[in-house]
Design a protein around this motif. Structure first.
Motif, PDB file in Angstrom:
ATOM      1  N   UNK A  33     -46.641 -67.421  73.310  1.00 59.58           N
ATOM      2  CA  UNK A  33     -46.417 -67.917  71.947  1.00 59.58           C
ATOM      3  C   UNK A  33     -46.226 -66.751  70.974  1.00 59.58           C
ATOM      4  N   UNK A  34     -47.043 -65.718  71.121  1.00 52.85           N
ATOM      5  CA  UNK A  34     -46.916 -64.545  70.255  1.00 52.85           C
ATOM      6  C   UNK A  34     -45.606 -63.811  70.529  1.00 52.85           C
ATOM      7  N   UNK A  35     -45.246 -63.704  71.783  1.00 52.94           N
ATOM      8  CA  UNK A  35     -43.980 -63.071  72.149  1.00 52.94           C
ATOM      9  C   UNK A  35     -42.787 -63.821  71.596  1.00 52.94           C
ATOM     10  N   UNK A  36     -42.837 -65.135  71.645  1.00 49.14           N
ATOM     11  CA  UNK A  36     -41.740 -65.941  71.102  1.00 49.14           C
ATOM     12  C   UNK A  36     -41.638 -65.804  69.587  1.00 49.14           C
ATOM     13  N   UNK A  37     -42.787 -65.718  68.907  1.00 43.72           N
ATOM     14  CA  UNK A  37     -42.779 -65.548  67.447  1.00 43.72           C
ATOM     15  C   UNK A  37     -42.161 -64.205  67.077  1.00 43.72           C
ATOM     16  N   UNK A  38     -42.565 -63.148  67.786  1.00 44.69           N
ATOM     17  CA  UNK A  38     -41.984 -61.834  67.512  1.00 44.69           C
ATOM     18  C   UNK A  38     -40.501 -61.790  67.879  1.00 44.69           C
ATOM     19  N   UNK A  39     -40.130 -62.500  68.929  1.00 42.23           N
ATOM     20  CA  UNK A  39     -38.724 -62.543  69.338  1.00 42.23           C
ATOM     21  C   UNK A  39     -37.874 -63.198  68.260  1.00 42.23           C
ATOM     22  N   UNK A  40     -38.325 -64.333  67.738  1.00 39.42           N
ATOM     23  CA  UNK A  40     -37.575 -65.010  66.654  1.00 39.42           C
ATOM     24  C   UNK A  40     -37.464 -64.117  65.424  1.00 39.42           C
ATOM     25  N   UNK A  41     -38.590 -63.534  65.017  1.00 41.51           N
ATOM     26  CA  UNK A  41     -38.584 -62.685  63.821  1.00 41.51           C
ATOM     27  C   UNK A  41     -37.718 -61.447  64.034  1.00 41.51           C
ATOM     28  N   UNK A  42     -37.836 -60.834  65.184  1.00 45.94           N
ATOM     29  CA  UNK A  42     -37.066 -59.620  65.471  1.00 45.94           C
ATOM     30  C   UNK A  42     -35.574 -59.872  65.567  1.00 45.94           C
ATOM     31  N   UNK A  43     -35.194 -60.967  66.190  1.00 45.89           N
ATOM     32  CA  UNK A  43     -33.762 -61.258  66.322  1.00 45.89           C
ATOM     33  C   UNK A  43     -33.156 -61.643  64.977  1.00 45.89           C
ATOM     34  N   UNK A  44     -33.924 -62.355  64.134  1.00 49.35           N
ATOM     35  CA  UNK A  44     -33.439 -62.679  62.790  1.00 49.35           C
ATOM     36  C   UNK A  44     -33.293 -61.410  61.948  1.00 49.35           C
ATOM     37  N   UNK A  53     -28.282 -61.129  71.494  1.00 54.27           N
ATOM     38  CA  UNK A  53     -28.601 -59.957  72.310  1.00 54.27           C
ATOM     39  C   UNK A  53     -30.003 -59.448  72.014  1.00 54.27           C
ATOM     40  N   UNK A  54     -30.377 -59.406  70.723  1.00 53.14           N
ATOM     41  CA  UNK A  54     -31.716 -58.957  70.349  1.00 53.14           C
ATOM     42  C   UNK A  54     -32.774 -59.913  70.889  1.00 53.14           C
ATOM     43  N   UNK A  55     -32.509 -61.206  70.792  1.00 51.80           N
ATOM     44  CA  UNK A  55     -33.447 -62.198  71.290  1.00 51.80           C
ATOM     45  C   UNK A  55     -33.656 -62.062  72.801  1.00 51.80           C
ATOM     46  N   UNK A  56     -32.578 -61.884  73.524  1.00 53.09           N
ATOM     47  CA  UNK A  56     -32.667 -61.711  74.982  1.00 53.09           C
ATOM     48  C   UNK A  56     -33.483 -60.471  75.332  1.00 53.09           C
ATOM     49  N   UNK A  57     -33.189 -59.368  74.647  1.00 53.42           N
ATOM     50  CA  UNK A  57     -33.896 -58.116  74.923  1.00 53.42           C
ATOM     51  C   UNK A  57     -35.387 -58.233  74.564  1.00 53.42           C
ATOM     52  N   UNK A  58     -35.681 -58.791  73.389  1.00 57.49           N
ATOM     53  CA  UNK A  58     -37.067 -58.914  72.964  1.00 57.49           C
ATOM     54  C   UNK A  58     -37.857 -59.872  73.849  1.00 57.49           C
ATOM     55  N   UNK A  59     -37.231 -60.947  74.263  1.00 53.38           N
ATOM     56  CA  UNK A  59     -37.921 -61.897  75.141  1.00 53.38           C
ATOM     57  C   UNK A  59     -38.242 -61.247  76.485  1.00 53.38           C
TER      58      UNK A  59
END
Length: 108
Positions: A45-56, A32-38
């Motif tokens: 590329x920067x958005x995907x990096x923040x999405x991975x870090x944020x969802x983890x 859910x966090x990954x979906x929302x952050x994406x």
């Protein structure tokens, strides 16, 4: 009568087997966090990096701030970030049949 009892026992058995555990809930929060952050950060590329870090991070914090009440056929998950039972500033989810449903959110 016997068919009804067999059906009831079958449904109860399936619910028992698919009662999600805390790891399942953690994975749900990560997704859910990954979906929302994406959606918010985009597919760069920067958005995907923040999405991975944020969802983890969300999944890790969920493990620390979540209480699971196991009712064998379903579970109630309460996320209380500050750990204070006095205020209603928590989220509550129902986990049943391998699925999760938001049933209560903070009043603020």
């Amino acid at each position: 009568m016997r068919i009804g009892l067999v059906l009831l026992l079958t449904v109860a058995g399936v619910l028992y087997l698919y009662n999600p555990n805390l790891q399942d809930f953690q994975e749900y929060v990560r997704t859910q966090a990954s979906t929302h952050l994406q959606r918010e950060l985009g597919n760069t590329a920067l958005g995907q990096a923040f999405t991975r870090a944020g969802s983890d991070l969300a999944a890790l914090l969920t493990r620390k701030a979540t209480r699971r009440d196991n009712y064998y056929f379903w579970s109630i998950y309460t996320i209380d970030p500050d750990g204070d039972d006095g205020e209603q500033d928590y989220w509550r989810f129902l986990g049943i049949g391998g699925q999760f449903f938001l049933i209560e959110r903070p009043r603020r």
